[in-house]
Design a protein around this motif. Structure first.
Motif, mmCIF file in Angstrom:
data_model
loop_
_atom_site.group_PDB
_atom_site.id
_atom_site.type_symbol
_atom_site.label_atom_id
_atom_site.label_comp_id
_atom_site.label_asym_id
_atom_site.label_seq_id
_atom_site.Cartn_x
_atom_site.Cartn_y
_atom_site.Cartn_z
ATOM 1 N N GLU A 76 -9.305 0.195 7.987
ATOM 2 C CA GLU A 76 -8.729 0.577 9.559
ATOM 3 C C GLU A 76 -8.321 2.073 9.419
ATOM 4 O O GLU A 76 -8.401 2.920 10.402
ATOM 5 C CB GLU A 76 -7.634 -0.309 9.754
ATOM 6 N N ALA A 77 -7.793 2.521 8.354
ATOM 7 C CA ALA A 77 -7.499 3.884 8.120
ATOM 8 C C ALA A 77 -8.482 4.816 8.242
ATOM 9 O O ALA A 77 -8.644 5.812 9.083
ATOM 10 C CB ALA A 77 -6.593 4.119 6.824
ATOM 11 N N TYR A 78 -9.526 4.480 7.312
ATOM 12 C CA TYR A 78 -10.803 5.399 7.562
ATOM 13 C C TYR A 78 -11.421 5.048 8.925
ATOM 14 O O TYR A 78 -12.206 6.089 9.415
ATOM 15 C CB TYR A 78 -11.920 4.929 6.441
ATOM 16 N N GLY B 57 0.826 -1.211 -0.056
ATOM 17 C CA GLY B 57 -0.033 -0.008 0.042
ATOM 18 C C GLY B 57 0.779 1.476 0.058
ATOM 19 O O GLY B 57 0.385 2.233 -0.431
ATOM 20 N N THR B 58 1.938 1.299 0.681
ATOM 21 C CA THR B 58 2.920 2.320 0.744
ATOM 22 C C THR B 58 4.327 1.726 0.608
ATOM 23 O O THR B 58 4.459 0.565 1.122
ATOM 24 C CB THR B 58 2.790 3.443 1.733
ATOM 25 N N THR B 59 5.363 2.534 0.099
ATOM 26 C CA THR B 59 6.589 2.089 0.215
ATOM 27 C C THR B 59 6.933 1.962 1.767
ATOM 28 O O THR B 59 7.888 1.080 2.112
ATOM 29 C CB THR B 59 7.458 2.972 -0.508
ATOM 30 N N LEU B 60 6.648 2.907 2.496
ATOM 31 C CA LEU B 60 6.975 2.917 3.884
ATOM 32 C C LEU B 60 6.638 1.581 4.513
ATOM 33 O O LEU B 60 7.656 0.847 5.189
ATOM 34 C CB LEU B 60 6.533 4.142 4.363
ATOM 35 N N ARG B 61 5.316 1.231 4.286
ATOM 36 C CA ARG B 61 4.961 -0.160 5.106
ATOM 37 C C ARG B 61 5.926 -1.267 4.570
ATOM 38 O O ARG B 61 6.157 -2.168 5.371
ATOM 39 C CB ARG B 61 3.603 -0.210 4.686
ATOM 40 N N LYS C 237 -4.596 4.680 3.628
ATOM 41 C CA LYS C 237 -5.477 4.457 2.293
ATOM 42 C C LYS C 237 -5.103 3.477 1.390
ATOM 43 O O LYS C 237 -4.077 3.602 0.969
ATOM 44 C CB LYS C 237 -6.047 5.817 1.943
ATOM 45 N N PRO C 238 -5.760 2.502 0.850
ATOM 46 C CA PRO C 238 -7.399 2.438 1.052
ATOM 47 C C PRO C 238 -7.505 1.285 2.167
ATOM 48 O O PRO C 238 -8.826 0.961 2.008
ATOM 49 C CB PRO C 238 -7.754 1.992 -0.239
ATOM 50 N N ASP D 107 -7.851 11.720 -5.568
ATOM 51 C CA ASP D 107 -7.199 11.774 -6.908
ATOM 52 C C ASP D 107 -7.099 10.141 -7.173
ATOM 53 O O ASP D 107 -6.678 9.840 -8.368
ATOM 54 C CB ASP D 107 -5.916 12.300 -7.142
ATOM 55 N N LEU D 108 -7.129 9.170 -6.319
ATOM 56 C CA LEU D 108 -7.091 7.762 -6.574
ATOM 57 C C LEU D 108 -8.433 7.090 -6.394
ATOM 58 O O LEU D 108 -9.019 7.148 -5.264
ATOM 59 C CB LEU D 108 -6.213 7.237 -5.686
ATOM 60 N N GLN D 109 -8.942 6.592 -7.453
ATOM 61 C CA GLN D 109 -10.194 6.018 -7.586
ATOM 62 C C GLN D 109 -10.398 4.743 -6.241
ATOM 63 O O GLN D 109 -11.314 4.746 -5.619
ATOM 64 C CB GLN D 109 -10.351 5.394 -8.638
ATOM 65 N N LYS D 110 -9.339 4.168 -6.289
ATOM 66 C CA LYS D 110 -9.402 2.833 -5.122
ATOM 67 C C LYS D 110 -9.573 3.554 -3.869
ATOM 68 O O LYS D 110 -10.032 2.706 -2.828
ATOM 69 C CB LYS D 110 -8.027 2.125 -5.270
#
Length: 247
Positions: free
Chosen positions: A166-168, A78-82, A162-163, A187-190
């Motif tokens: 849990e984040a929401y 989901g992110t490079t960081l994760r 996101k997406p 800006d990201l549909q997902k």
């Protein structure tokens, strides 16, 4: 959920041009990168370059290989960081500080956007997969800082981007926002899938001049993109239209 709380046209595309569905919205939630500022502002490419540099230095690989690895982490985690945290125990604070050390001089003040946001009824939030300092610097460069109730960043989300649902959920719990009385701009549909399922009005922000192309693609099949209620390539203009429809 009461009949009054149900979002108009839920699960349908019929209301894409009917801005009256924003009546009753009390919370306006905005993504940051490529949403509150246009993609041509050159911030996100800088961040991508900094991420690749970080990965290259950490893994001792060539920059082009770092770009490939970065994308692999993004798609898997989901992110490079994760991905870096999971596989290399990278300190998130060091990473976030490094990748957001960029030049904000290409971001121009946007008084039209500031006015449009200010006129929206209710509270406004920034919900970003970046960190708070980056969001604060960007909002200051745009001249919109004073119009937001709070910034919900990747740290507040427990480093879960996101997406992920849990984040929401964390955002809603922390802010007290009722999703059926909220709107989400992305800006990201997902990243609109969960908000739409929760009952938020959803707006997809696309690059300038691309609205009809995106709309045509999404309309090829009925309900091909049920998570997208509206599409715009002009956020300030869209918000002004929304404000006008609420009067």
């Amino acid at each position: 959920m009461t009949e009054q709380d149900k979002p108009s046209g839920e699960g349908q595309h019929a209301h894409r041009q009917d801005l009256r569905v924003f009546k009753g919205v009390e919370a306006w939630v905005f993504d940051l990168d490529n949403t509150l500022y246009p993609s041509g502002s050159d911030l996100f490419p800088q961040i991508n370059e900094r991420i690749a540099s970080f990965v290259s230095d950490l893994l001792k690989i060539a920059p082009e290989d770092a770009m490939t690895q970065q994308k692999a982490y993004y798609h898997k985690y989901g992110t490079t960081l994760r991905g870096l945290m999971s596989e290399h125990e990278v300190d998130p604070d060091s990473y976030l500080s490094y990748v957001h050390d960029i030049d904000y001089s290409n971001v121009q003040q946007n008084p039209d956007l500031a006015q449009a946001i200010a006129e929206l009824p209710g509270k406004k939030y920034i919900f970003t997969n970046g960190d708070r300092p980056h969001a604060e610097r960007t909002a200051a460069a745009l001249g919109i800082s004073n119009h937001f109730e709070d910034i919900f960043d990747i740290v507040a989300a427990g480093l879960l981007p996101k997406p992920n649902r849990e984040a929401y959920d964390k955002f809603l719990k922390l802010t007290g926002v009722s999703p059926v009385r909220a709107a989400m701009f992305e800006d990201l549909q997902k990243n609109l899938t969960v908000p739409h399922k929760l009952g938020m009005r959803s707006v997809l922000i696309v690059p300038p001049g691309a609205r009809e192309v995106f709309k045509g693609d999404l309309d090829l099949e009925k309900d091909s993109a049920p998570e997208v209620d509206f599409i715009t390539d002009d956020l300030a203009g869209f918000l002004k239209a929304v404000v006008g429809s609420l009067r």
